[in-house]
Design a protein around this motif. Sequence first.
Motif, short mmCIF file in Angstrom:
data_model
loop_
_atom_site.label_atom_id
_atom_site.label_comp_id
_atom_site.label_asym_id
_atom_site.label_seq_id
_atom_site.Cartn_x
_atom_site.Cartn_y
_atom_site.Cartn_z
N ASP A 1 0.95 -1.06 0.10
CA ASP A 1 0.13 -0.37 -0.12
C ASP A 1 1.10 1.47 -0.19
N TYR A 2 2.33 1.10 0.18
CA TYR A 2 2.94 2.58 0.31
C TYR A 2 3.03 3.30 -0.55
N PRO A 3 2.91 2.86 -1.96
CA PRO A 3 2.29 3.80 -3.22
C PRO A 3 1.54 4.52 -3.33
N ARG A 4 0.50 4.04 -2.17
CA ARG A 4 -1.05 4.44 -2.72
C ARG A 4 -0.85 5.76 -1.76
N TRP A 5 -0.57 5.86 -0.33
CA TRP A 5 -0.59 7.14 0.44
C TRP A 5 0.81 7.97 0.61
N PRO B 1 3.39 8.74 -2.41
CA PRO B 1 3.97 8.55 -3.82
C PRO B 1 4.97 8.77 -4.60
N ARG C 1 -3.09 9.23 6.95
CA ARG C 1 -3.74 8.23 7.04
C ARG C 1 -4.08 7.33 7.77
#
Length: 138
Positions: free
Chosen positions: A42-46, A48, A130
Amino acid sequence: MDRSRLDHRSRLDRWNRYRFRSVWDLDAPPARVYSVLERTGDYPRWWPQVREAERTGGHSGALLIRSLLPYEIRVRARRGAGGRGTRALYEQEVEVRSPLLRRLAVPARPAFRLNHALMMRAGRHALAARLAAPPEAV
């Protein structure tokens, strides 16, 4: 190679090495923070700037990050106890290898450091946002 040339090269190599340490104190309980951080996909989602994230141990991981400047860095992260909430510690050792960036090592050093600070600040703010969202939204 003579001694003075070796000394000069050694000084230049030092300009191409960076050590960064970022500490994020977050107002959320450790279980909540770690439930977000352990989902490496999920890192790239929150965040960038993160290109890849992977677990490297039970309580640690590695990130491949690329920000505004054209270079990537690998980051090791591990968890630790915070004051009121949770503390996330990011430690990075970077060696610039690109010939262009090595030539810019001295004049662009402040820009490289600023780029890193902005990238880490963006990550911290994104993680805090988040964590502030309801758990089902995460």
